[in-house]
Design an enzyme around this catalytic site. Structure first.
Site, mmCIF file in Angstrom:
data_model
loop_
_atom_site.group_PDB
_atom_site.id
_atom_site.type_symbol
_atom_site.label_atom_id
_atom_site.label_comp_id
_atom_site.label_asym_id
_atom_site.label_seq_id
_atom_site.Cartn_x
_atom_site.Cartn_y
_atom_site.Cartn_z
ATOM 1 N N HIS A 204 0.799 -1.227 0.000
ATOM 2 C CA HIS A 204 0.000 0.000 0.000
ATOM 3 C C HIS A 204 0.829 1.273 0.000
ATOM 4 C CE1 HIS A 204 0.955 -0.161 4.258
ATOM 5 N NE2 HIS A 204 0.675 1.116 4.299
HETATM 6 C C1 UD1 Z 1 -2.208 5.239 6.031
HETATM 7 C C2 UD1 Z 1 -0.920 5.691 6.727
HETATM 8 C C3 UD1 Z 1 0.126 4.603 6.603
HETATM 9 C C4 UD1 Z 1 -0.374 3.282 7.100
HETATM 10 C C5 UD1 Z 1 -1.659 2.934 6.346
HETATM 11 C C6 UD1 Z 1 -2.235 1.638 6.835
HETATM 12 C C7 UD1 Z 1 -0.410 8.110 6.682
HETATM 13 C C8 UD1 Z 1 0.453 9.135 6.080
HETATM 14 N N1 UD1 Z 1 -0.376 6.891 6.107
HETATM 15 O O1 UD1 Z 1 -1.904 5.114 4.649
HETATM 16 O O2 UD1 Z 1 1.260 4.979 7.372
HETATM 17 O O3 UD1 Z 1 0.596 2.286 6.906
HETATM 18 O O4 UD1 Z 1 -2.602 3.986 6.567
HETATM 19 O O5 UD1 Z 1 -3.283 1.196 6.032
HETATM 20 O O6 UD1 Z 1 -1.085 8.388 7.658
HETATM 21 N N2 UD1 Z 1 -8.988 5.105 1.359
HETATM 22 C C9 UD1 Z 1 -10.151 4.408 1.243
HETATM 23 N N3 UD1 Z 1 -10.791 3.999 2.389
HETATM 24 C C10 UD1 Z 1 -10.320 4.277 3.628
HETATM 25 C C11 UD1 Z 1 -9.138 5.028 3.733
HETATM 26 C C12 UD1 Z 1 -8.488 5.416 2.599
HETATM 27 O O7 UD1 Z 1 -10.604 4.122 0.155
HETATM 28 O O8 UD1 Z 1 -10.946 3.880 4.629
HETATM 29 C C13 UD1 Z 1 -8.247 5.505 0.135
HETATM 30 C C14 UD1 Z 1 -8.535 6.913 -0.314
HETATM 31 O O9 UD1 Z 1 -8.491 6.943 -1.688
HETATM 32 C C15 UD1 Z 1 -7.366 7.689 0.243
HETATM 33 C C16 UD1 Z 1 -6.241 6.654 0.151
HETATM 34 O O10 UD1 Z 1 -6.868 5.399 0.400
HETATM 35 O O11 UD1 Z 1 -7.120 8.860 -0.439
HETATM 36 C C17 UD1 Z 1 -5.108 6.859 1.101
HETATM 37 O O12 UD1 Z 1 -5.567 6.865 2.466
HETATM 38 P P1 UD1 Z 1 -4.694 7.589 3.588
HETATM 39 O O13 UD1 Z 1 -5.366 7.467 4.900
HETATM 40 O O14 UD1 Z 1 -4.326 8.932 3.144
HETATM 41 O O15 UD1 Z 1 -3.338 6.768 3.602
HETATM 42 P P2 UD1 Z 1 -3.061 5.191 3.554
HETATM 43 O O16 UD1 Z 1 -2.413 4.865 2.255
HETATM 44 O O17 UD1 Z 1 -4.219 4.382 3.961
#
Ligand code: UD1
Length: 358
Positions: A204
């Site tokens: 991820h």
């Molecule tokens: C976040 C953490 C990362 C951790 C990971 C675990 C930060 C900078 N990153 O990364 O350290 O290892 O979580 O999973 O805090 N999205 C969904 N559903 C959700 C959440 C996110 O579809 O419930 C999608 C959205 O398109 C979003 C993208 O995932 O823009 C990224 O989500 P984000 O929370 O920004 O970072 P992660 O990659 O999940």
């Protein structure tokens, strides 16, 4: 004592759960705030249930956005909550955006801040999590480290050693508590997924999944390895959204499935012949379980999993990946041990330190 816990993303939940439990059993008044950084049911709700933690007292529902948008939204929604609740201490976990956002708010308001899983460093500032770690540790009043390398990093950064406590790994507290339940559900899961011998994959990190050619080259290698050993690949929603078409073209031995619950994923980690990942926490869990772990990153903030545990850093060296994959399959496991204090009692130590009035 009034303790307020801040969680927001999937890897926070298993770290907060044992601390919440240890403080609850000592009669502290507790508030659980969920920022909503992760909001999909499979990334959030299922964990509260599996980990037996109560529903959040406050949900900030911030959702996704750029780093600046997300961090700012958490800060502006968290500030009134913390002002109204007046905690004696706020505990933040790990290295996600929710961690640093809450830390900034507390330090500006003069509220005591404890950081659980402090001191980890990848020394790679292109990782957003590294920035979150550096800032949070500078701001925290109490820093709880999982391993001695954390203490060394904090000392090097000039942090007063009286604020630093080597307590062990709270994520392993949760693993030890729930392993019997995971063992119990494995036979059913095995039947549902039609599993024989298998490997497990998670990816991820933006550095691996944001760029199409980088992701495709990795997927091709995984596709070819899965012809030798079926691979189960629970896919992060972000990766799924972006690359559904590529994922659909893989051979059927590469099972791109929905994200799994905590117990299901733990059961798979324990029983997999090999795990291929870019996660931080999974490097630790596989070390504890003794499962070979091949990490698709150039560096790790958890070096003890390499020096002592089952972890091998692969980066993007596909030759090395193939070699280590075959070694794992042929039983040529790395000799590995468990780091000191990864014993299921880290949260108890944190609770005792807080009780002692630090
Ligand atoms: C976040 C953490 C990362 C951790 C990971 C675990 C930060 C900078 N990153 O990364 O350290 O290892 O979580 O999973 O805090 N999205 C969904 N559903 C959700 C959440 C996110 O579809 O419930 C999608 C959205 O398109 C979003 C993208 O995932 O823009 C990224 O989500 P984000 O929370 O920004 O970072 P992660 O990659 O999940």
């Amino acid at each position: 004592m009034k303790v307020l816990h801040v969680v927001g993303a999937r890897p926070n939940f298993m770290k907060a759960a044992p601390v919440y439990r240890a403080l609850g059993s000592r009669g502290h008044e507790q508030t659980l705030v969920h920022t909503g950084q992760h909001y999909d049911a499979l990334m959030s709700d299922v964990f509260f249930k599996a980990l037996e933690i109560p529903n959040p007292d406050e949900s900030l529902n911030v959702g996704s956005g750029s780093h600046a948008q997300q961090t700012a939204a958490i800060m502006s929604r968290f500030e009134p909550v913390v002002l109204a609740r007046k905690p004696d201490i706020v505990l933040v976990y790990g290295d996600v955006n929710s961690t640093v956002a809450a830390a900034l708010v507390c330090s500006k308001l003069g509220i005591r801040l404890g950081h659980v899983e402090s001191g980890l460093r990848s020394f790679d500032r292109s990782m957003p999590e590294e920035i979150n770690r550096l800032v949070t540790d500078q701001l925290a009043d109490l820093l709880f480290t999982p391993s001695a390398d954390g203490d060394e990093n904090l000392a090097r950064e000039g942090i007063d050693k009286d604020k630093v406590f080597l307590v062990g790994n709270v994520m392993i507290d949760t693993l030890i508590r729930f392993l019997p339940k995971a063992d119990e559900l494995f036979p059913k899961l095995k039947a549902e997924l039609s599993l024989g011998s298998f490997g497990l994959v998670t990816l991820h990190r933006p550095s691996n999944v944001d760029d199409e050619s980088a992701f495709l080259s990795m997927l091709q290698v995984l596709d070819s390895l899965s012809r030798e050993l079926p691979l189960i690949f629970p896919v992060h929603p972000r990766t799924r959204q972006k690359w559904a078409a590529h994922l659909n073209q893989c051979n059927p031995n590469l099972h791109a499935i929905e994200p799994l619950g905590y117990l299901e994923f733990l059961a798979l980690q324990k029983n997999a012949r090999v795990v291929i990942t870019d996660s931080g926490g999974i490097q630790e869990e596989t070390t504890y379980l003794g499962t070979p772990c091949l990490t698709l990153r150039e560096n790790t903030e958890r070096p003890i999993t390499v020096t002592l545990g089952t972890n091998v850093l692969i980066g993007r060296d596909w030759e090395l990946l193939r070699k280590k994959f075959h070694e794992a399959l042929n039983g040529g496991r790395k000799q590995a041990g468990r780091p000191p204090l990864w014993d299921g009692k880290a949260a108890e130590r944190i609770a005792e330190i807080l009780m002692a009035g630090h």
